[in-house]
Enzyme design. Structure first.
Site, PDB file in Angstrom:
ATOM      1  N   GLN A 102      -7.428 -71.859 107.258  1.00 32.11           N
ATOM      2  CA  GLN A 102      -7.883 -72.360 105.961  1.00 32.11           C
ATOM      3  C   GLN A 102      -6.742 -72.298 104.953  1.00 32.11           C
ATOM      4  O   GLN A 102      -6.889 -72.737 103.822  1.00 32.11           O
ATOM      5  CB  GLN A 102      -9.050 -71.509 105.462  1.00 32.11           C
ATOM      6  CG  GLN A 102     -10.263 -71.573 106.357  1.00 32.11           C
ATOM      7  CD  GLN A 102     -11.253 -70.460 106.040  1.00 32.11           C
ATOM      8  OE1 GLN A 102     -12.028 -70.555 105.103  1.00 32.11           O
ATOM      9  NE2 GLN A 102     -11.216 -69.404 106.823  1.00 32.11           N
ATOM     10  N   ASP A 105      -0.376 -72.484 103.351  1.00 38.44           N
ATOM     11  CA  ASP A 105       0.956 -71.935 103.091  1.00 38.44           C
ATOM     12  C   ASP A 105       1.993 -72.204 104.184  1.00 38.44           C
ATOM     13  O   ASP A 105       3.167 -71.884 104.020  1.00 38.44           O
ATOM     14  CB  ASP A 105       0.860 -70.421 102.822  1.00 38.44           C
ATOM     15  CG  ASP A 105       0.126 -69.653 103.923  1.00 38.44           C
ATOM     16  OD1 ASP A 105       0.262 -70.032 105.100  1.00 38.44           O
ATOM     17  OD2 ASP A 105      -0.591 -68.681 103.600  1.00 38.44           O
ATOM     18  N   HIS A 120      -7.772 -77.024 105.535  1.00 40.29           N
ATOM     19  CA  HIS A 120      -7.832 -77.345 104.103  1.00 40.29           C
ATOM     20  C   HIS A 120      -6.557 -78.013 103.603  1.00 40.29           C
ATOM     21  O   HIS A 120      -6.258 -77.991 102.414  1.00 40.29           O
ATOM     22  CB  HIS A 120      -8.124 -76.078 103.285  1.00 40.29           C
ATOM     23  CG  HIS A 120      -9.521 -75.567 103.461  1.00 40.29           C
ATOM     24  ND1 HIS A 120      -9.887 -74.265 103.244  1.00 40.29           N
ATOM     25  CD2 HIS A 120     -10.662 -76.205 103.834  1.00 40.29           C
ATOM     26  CE1 HIS A 120     -11.184 -74.113 103.482  1.00 40.29           C
ATOM     27  NE2 HIS A 120     -11.680 -75.265 103.845  1.00 40.29           N
ATOM     28  N   CYS A 128       0.590 -89.148  96.097  1.00 38.65           N
ATOM     29  CA  CYS A 128       0.337 -89.846  94.831  1.00 38.65           C
ATOM     30  C   CYS A 128      -1.144 -90.182  94.717  1.00 38.65           C
ATOM     31  O   CYS A 128      -1.749 -90.676  95.664  1.00 38.65           O
ATOM     32  CB  CYS A 128       1.183 -91.113  94.784  1.00 38.65           C
ATOM     33  SG  CYS A 128       0.833 -92.125  93.341  1.00 38.65           S
ATOM     34  N   CYS A 131      -0.913 -94.491  94.668  1.00 38.86           N
ATOM     35  CA  CYS A 131      -0.499 -95.309  95.820  1.00 38.86           C
ATOM     36  C   CYS A 131      -0.531 -94.516  97.128  1.00 38.86           C
ATOM     37  O   CYS A 131      -0.251 -95.066  98.186  1.00 38.86           O
ATOM     38  CB  CYS A 131       0.882 -95.914  95.589  1.00 38.86           C
ATOM     39  SG  CYS A 131       2.228 -94.721  95.753  1.00 38.86           S
ATOM     40  N   CYS A 149       4.971 -89.722  90.995  1.00 36.97           N
ATOM     41  CA  CYS A 149       5.458 -90.601  92.057  1.00 36.97           C
ATOM     42  C   CYS A 149       6.398 -91.627  91.436  1.00 36.97           C
ATOM     43  O   CYS A 149       6.377 -91.855  90.219  1.00 36.97           O
ATOM     44  CB  CYS A 149       4.243 -91.304  92.642  1.00 36.97           C
ATOM     45  SG  CYS A 149       4.600 -92.561  93.862  1.00 36.97           S
ATOM     46  N   THR A 189     -10.647 -63.832 106.742  1.00 38.46           N
ATOM     47  CA  THR A 189     -11.443 -64.803 105.987  1.00 38.46           C
ATOM     48  C   THR A 189     -12.750 -64.160 105.534  1.00 38.46           C
ATOM     49  O   THR A 189     -13.374 -63.416 106.283  1.00 38.46           O
ATOM     50  CB  THR A 189     -11.726 -66.105 106.788  1.00 38.46           C
ATOM     51  OG1 THR A 189     -12.599 -66.943 106.009  1.00 38.46           O
ATOM     52  CG2 THR A 189     -12.353 -65.852 108.141  1.00 38.46           C
ATOM     53  N   ASN A 214     -10.493 -57.642 109.577  1.00 38.51           N
ATOM     54  CA  ASN A 214     -10.639 -57.736 108.123  1.00 38.51           C
ATOM     55  C   ASN A 214     -10.845 -56.315 107.591  1.00 38.51           C
ATOM     56  O   ASN A 214     -11.569 -55.549 108.209  1.00 38.51           O
ATOM     57  CB  ASN A 214     -11.876 -58.604 107.790  1.00 38.51           C
ATOM     58  CG  ASN A 214     -11.871 -59.126 106.362  1.00 38.51           C
ATOM     59  OD1 ASN A 214     -11.673 -58.371 105.419  1.00 38.51           O
ATOM     60  ND2 ASN A 214     -12.091 -60.423 106.207  1.00 38.51           N
ATOM     61  N   ALA A 233      -4.379 -57.329 108.706  1.00 38.17           N
ATOM     62  CA  ALA A 233      -4.043 -58.209 109.829  1.00 38.17           C
ATOM     63  C   ALA A 233      -2.764 -57.760 110.541  1.00 38.17           C
ATOM     64  O   ALA A 233      -2.705 -57.773 111.778  1.00 38.17           O
ATOM     65  CB  ALA A 233      -3.879 -59.641 109.327  1.00 38.17           C
TER      66      ALA A 233
HETATM   67  P1  NAD Z   1     -10.874 -65.388 100.722  1.00 37.76           P
HETATM   68  O1  NAD Z   1      -9.882 -65.257  99.626  1.00 37.76           O
HETATM   69  O2  NAD Z   1     -12.234 -65.861 100.401  1.00 37.76           O
HETATM   70  O3  NAD Z   1     -11.041 -63.982 101.452  1.00 37.76           O
HETATM   71  C1  NAD Z   1      -9.933 -63.219 101.832  1.00 37.76           C
HETATM   72  C2  NAD Z   1     -10.385 -62.277 102.922  1.00 37.76           C
HETATM   73  O4  NAD Z   1      -9.241 -61.596 103.422  1.00 37.76           O
HETATM   74  C3  NAD Z   1     -11.359 -61.197 102.436  1.00 37.76           C
HETATM   75  O5  NAD Z   1     -12.451 -61.110 103.330  1.00 37.76           O
HETATM   76  C4  NAD Z   1     -10.507 -59.924 102.463  1.00 37.76           C
HETATM   77  O6  NAD Z   1     -11.284 -58.772 102.762  1.00 37.76           O
HETATM   78  C5  NAD Z   1      -9.541 -60.231 103.568  1.00 37.76           C
HETATM   79  N1  NAD Z   1      -8.262 -59.503 103.506  1.00 37.76           N
HETATM   80  C6  NAD Z   1      -7.622 -58.971 102.431  1.00 37.76           C
HETATM   81  N2  NAD Z   1      -6.483 -58.373 102.811  1.00 37.76           N
HETATM   82  C7  NAD Z   1      -6.379 -58.537 104.148  1.00 37.76           C
HETATM   83  C8  NAD Z   1      -5.405 -58.141 105.115  1.00 37.76           C
HETATM   84  N3  NAD Z   1      -4.302 -57.458 104.770  1.00 37.76           N
HETATM   85  N4  NAD Z   1      -5.621 -58.476 106.405  1.00 37.76           N
HETATM   86  C9  NAD Z   1      -6.733 -59.157 106.779  1.00 37.76           C
HETATM   87  N5  NAD Z   1      -7.693 -59.556 105.902  1.00 37.76           N
HETATM   88  C10 NAD Z   1      -7.509 -59.245 104.604  1.00 37.76           C
HETATM   89  O7  NAD Z   1     -10.165 -66.267 101.831  1.00 37.76           O
HETATM   90  P2  NAD Z   1     -10.722 -67.480 102.697  1.00 37.76           P
HETATM   91  O8  NAD Z   1     -11.914 -67.036 103.453  1.00 37.76           O
HETATM   92  O9  NAD Z   1      -9.548 -68.008 103.394  1.00 37.76           O
HETATM   93  O10 NAD Z   1     -11.231 -68.573 101.661  1.00 37.76           O
HETATM   94  C11 NAD Z   1     -10.493 -68.869 100.505  1.00 37.76           C
HETATM   95  C12 NAD Z   1     -10.029 -70.297 100.361  1.00 37.76           C
HETATM   96  O11 NAD Z   1      -8.879 -70.258  99.542  1.00 37.76           O
HETATM   97  C13 NAD Z   1      -9.586 -70.917 101.631  1.00 37.76           C
HETATM   98  O12 NAD Z   1     -10.146 -72.175 101.652  1.00 37.76           O
HETATM   99  C14 NAD Z   1      -8.058 -71.067 101.525  1.00 37.76           C
HETATM  100  O13 NAD Z   1      -7.747 -72.408 101.796  1.00 37.76           O
HETATM  101  C15 NAD Z   1      -7.741 -70.865 100.086  1.00 37.76           C
HETATM  102  N6  NAD Z   1      -6.575 -69.968  99.830  1.00 37.76           N
HETATM  103  C16 NAD Z   1      -5.459 -70.095 100.598  1.00 37.76           C
HETATM  104  C17 NAD Z   1      -4.373 -69.257 100.388  1.00 37.76           C
HETATM  105  C18 NAD Z   1      -3.150 -69.426 101.268  1.00 37.76           C
HETATM  106  O14 NAD Z   1      -2.828 -70.551 101.670  1.00 37.76           O
HETATM  107  N7  NAD Z   1      -2.465 -68.336 101.628  1.00 37.76           N
HETATM  108  C19 NAD Z   1      -4.425 -68.265  99.403  1.00 37.76           C
HETATM  109  C20 NAD Z   1      -5.596 -68.178  98.610  1.00 37.76           C
HETATM  110  C21 NAD Z   1      -6.670 -69.032  98.841  1.00 37.76           C
HETATM  111 ZN    ZN Z   2       2.563 -93.689  93.731  1.00 40.46          ZN
END
Ligand code: NAD
Ligand code: ZN
Length: 247
Positions: A102, A105, A120, A128, A131, A149, A189, A214, A233
């Site tokens: 999700q 990054d 996502h 853009c 276009c 753009c 997540t 988690n 993680a």
């Molecule tokens: P979320 O922010 O809703 O939840 C984060 C989860 O990670 C929580 O359950 C938390 O307990 C857990 N967490 C915190 N620290 C952790 C660790 N060290 N190791 C493992 N787990 C840990 O995240 P989501 O469920 O991905 O939903 C949020 C939305 O926001 C997603 O759609 C995502 O696309 C977007 N988002 C992305 C980024 C990114 O690209 N890094 C950052 C912020 C939000």
């Molecule tokens: Zn354009």
């Protein structure tokens, strides 16, 4: 935790087809704040003000200012952590096939995983609004907000804002991966954003084991997950990779 890490390594050793679903939590140890959970952006302000498609359409300048501070700058600095590297090692060991993330990054690819479904979208690209021409984010001049753009249209990140549709290919490929796997790692997540939160449910319904990593419980815990390894993680995946190497 040690006991559960060993159990996960044994389950991985027995599995033939492993998939992972990851969320913002796996990138926390790379310095990117998540939305929910401890230290999440929602503790400080409402992401609906910058993560909802209506907010982008209404006031792109305001949304871009927040995106630069909360996404562009942390993402520019971020490097894969032990969580990403652990999943890359699992792929190198021939265990892990597909990651559905999700996150936008790009850190799974930076760690070396080759089959990553960006559910996502990705912040690595802008497109853009007029276009639809695409630009690599690192080549976009953001000294002027919003960036534009060559046609004059406003650029937006190639990510899914709240209330936008998941791209069809990401949708069907992740459904396929969930149906095909016999073990799914669900890492960092909160499992409340739909339809992503349905992916482990699809895997479970197709007979897969669900192993959650988690530091906090989620709506999947006890209902969908076979077990939750409560921890960060990086630490947990390091432990699993080390235990798997000994089997
Ligand atoms: P979320 O922010 O809703 O939840 C984060 C989860 O990670 C929580 O359950 C938390 O307990 C857990 N967490 C915190 N620290 C952790 C660790 N060290 N190791 C493992 N787990 C840990 O995240 P989501 O469920 O991905 O939903 C949020 C939305 O926001 C997603 O759609 C995502 O696309 C977007 N988002 C992305 C980024 C990114 O690209 N890094 C950052 C912020 C939000
Ligand atoms: Zn354009």
């Amino acid at each position: 935790m040690k006991e559960l890490i060993r159990r996960a390594a044994e389950d991985l050793a027995a599995a033939g087809n492993v998939a992972a679903l990851t969320g913002a939590g796996i990138s926390v140890e790379s310095g990117i704040p998540p939305f929910r959970g401890k230290g999440g952006l929602w503790e400080r302000f409402d992401p609906m003000e910058f993560a909802h498609i209506d907010a982008l359409m209404r006031d792109p300048v305001k949304v871009w200012k927040i995106l630069v501070k909360k996404m562009k700058e942390p993402l520019d600095r971020a490097k894969p952590n032990d969580g990403h590297k652990g999943l890359a090692k699992l792929e190198a060991q021939g265990k892990l096939k597909t990651i559905i993330t999700q996150n936008m990054d790009g850190l799974h690819q930076a760690a070396g995983n080759t089959d990553v479904i960006e559910y996502h979208g990705t912040f690595a690209w802008q497109r853009c609004m007029d276009c639809h021409k695409k630009y690599e984010t690192r080549k976009v001049d953001i000294s002027e907000i919003p960036p534009r753009c060559e046609c004059g249209g406003i650029l937006r990140p190639d990510i899914i804002f709240f209330d936008e549709l998941i791209p069809a290919e990401a949708m069907w490929r992740s459904r396929q991966a969930a149906t095909d796997c016999d073990l799914m790692l669900v890492v960092g997540t909160s499992a409340v954003v739909q339809p992503a939160a349905m992916i482990p449910v699809i895997a479970k319904d197709s007979g897969a084991k669900i192993v959650e990593i988690n530091p906090e419980r989620t709506p999947l815990t006890n209902k969908i997950s076979d077990y939750l390894i409560m921890g960060g993680a990086g630490e947990v995946l390091n432990g699993i990779v080390a235990a798997l190497e000994k089997i």
